[in-house]
Design a protein around this motif. Structure first.
Motif, short mmCIF file in Angstrom:
data_model
loop_
_atom_site.label_atom_id
_atom_site.label_comp_id
_atom_site.label_asym_id
_atom_site.label_seq_id
_atom_site.Cartn_x
_atom_site.Cartn_y
_atom_site.Cartn_z
N THR A 87 3.14 -17.76 5.65
CA THR A 87 3.00 -17.10 4.35
C THR A 87 2.53 -15.68 4.62
OG1 THR A 87 2.52 -19.15 3.18
CG2 THR A 87 1.84 -17.11 2.11
N MET A 88 3.18 -14.72 3.97
CA MET A 88 2.85 -13.32 4.20
C MET A 88 2.44 -12.65 2.88
SD MET A 88 5.89 -12.27 6.93
CE MET A 88 7.22 -12.46 5.78
N PRO A 89 1.23 -12.06 2.83
CA PRO A 89 0.81 -11.35 1.62
C PRO A 89 1.53 -10.01 1.50
CG PRO A 89 -0.88 -11.21 3.31
CD PRO A 89 0.20 -12.09 3.85
N PRO A 90 1.59 -9.46 0.29
CA PRO A 90 2.26 -8.16 0.13
C PRO A 90 1.52 -7.05 0.87
CG PRO A 90 1.14 -8.78 -1.90
CD PRO A 90 1.02 -9.95 -0.95
N CYS A 91 2.23 -5.98 1.17
CA CYS A 91 1.60 -4.83 1.81
C CYS A 91 2.15 -3.56 1.17
CB CYS A 91 1.85 -4.81 3.31
SG CYS A 91 0.94 -3.47 4.11
N THR A 92 1.34 -2.96 0.32
CA THR A 92 1.75 -1.71 -0.32
C THR A 92 0.99 -0.53 0.26
OG1 THR A 92 0.16 -2.18 -2.08
CG2 THR A 92 2.44 -2.84 -2.48
N ARG A 93 0.28 -0.77 1.37
CA ARG A 93 -0.47 0.29 2.05
C ARG A 93 0.49 1.15 2.88
NH1 ARG A 93 -3.61 -4.51 3.44
NH2 ARG A 93 -2.66 -4.35 5.47
N GLN A 94 -0.11 2.01 3.67
CA GLN A 94 0.67 2.85 4.58
C GLN A 94 1.41 1.97 5.59
OE1 GLN A 94 1.04 6.20 4.43
NE2 GLN A 94 -0.14 6.06 2.55
N ARG A 95 2.55 2.42 6.01
CA ARG A 95 3.40 1.70 6.96
C ARG A 95 2.63 1.19 8.17
NH1 ARG A 95 8.73 3.66 7.22
NH2 ARG A 95 9.88 2.12 8.39
N GLU A 96 1.78 2.03 8.75
CA GLU A 96 1.05 1.68 9.96
C GLU A 96 0.02 0.58 9.72
OE1 GLU A 96 0.56 5.08 8.63
OE2 GLU A 96 2.59 5.39 9.37
N ASP A 97 -0.43 0.41 8.49
CA ASP A 97 -1.47 -0.57 8.16
C ASP A 97 -0.92 -1.95 7.83
OD1 ASP A 97 -3.37 1.43 8.51
OD2 ASP A 97 -3.34 1.99 6.38
#
Length: 170
Positions: free
Chosen positions: A124-134
């Protein structure tokens, strides 16, 4: 002699203009074809996840090209219930292959499948709306031929376990 030069100039000028116009049209056509190829519409198929709890029908978009796979579910606000994305590959991918959630706005489940559609591992993968590197990257942990993404919690709701199988005609 000046009349000949003037006549030659008048005759060659429309031909040159026509040639430039034809070349411009040709290049415009090539650019439009490139856009069509670049934005290939993903194939939509119906698949069934066969589990001990039964068969679960899914509407799937198939990401076959590297461009489609890179785009994945990025920038979508949500994914309707009983729908997903199936990533397919022409050759087996190594266990070190990783997926990430950059610009993906909602959590998803991912299952890594063998060539026959058998589930080898899930995450399961949570969303990531941060910077690409993070944005974290999630390794498959097993060699795989396909990856199936659904809304987070969908695998649990259907009772999907390692060894279950996705049946789909590609």
């Amino acid at each position: 002699m000046p009349q000949t030069h003037s006549t030659l100039t008048r005759r060659s000028s429309p031909s040159m203009t026509t040639g430039i116009g034809i070349t411009a049209l040709f290049l415009t056509g090539i650019a439009m074809m490139a856009l069509v190829v670049e934005r290939q519409v993903m194939q939509e198929v119906v698949g069934q996840l066969a589990t001990q709890d039964g068969r679960h029908e899914l509407a799937l978009e198939v990401a076959r090209t590297s461009r489609q796979r890179r785009q994945g579910l990025m920038e979508r606000p949500s994914l309707p219930a009983n729908t997903g994305m199936l990533f397919t590959y022409d050759e087996q991918q190594p266990a070190q292959s990783r997926f990430w959630m950059f610009k993906t706005r909602f959590p998803i489940d991912i299952a890594f499948l063998d060539k026959r559609g058998r589930v080898l591992s899930m995450e399961t993968m949570p969303p990531c709306t941060r910077q690409r590197e993070d944005c974290p990257r999630y390794p498959a942990g097993v060699p795989f031929w396909m990856a199936l993404e659904l809304n987070a919690g969908a695998f649990d709701a259907m009772g999907v376990e390692v060894g279950d199988r996705l049946e789909v005609d590609l």
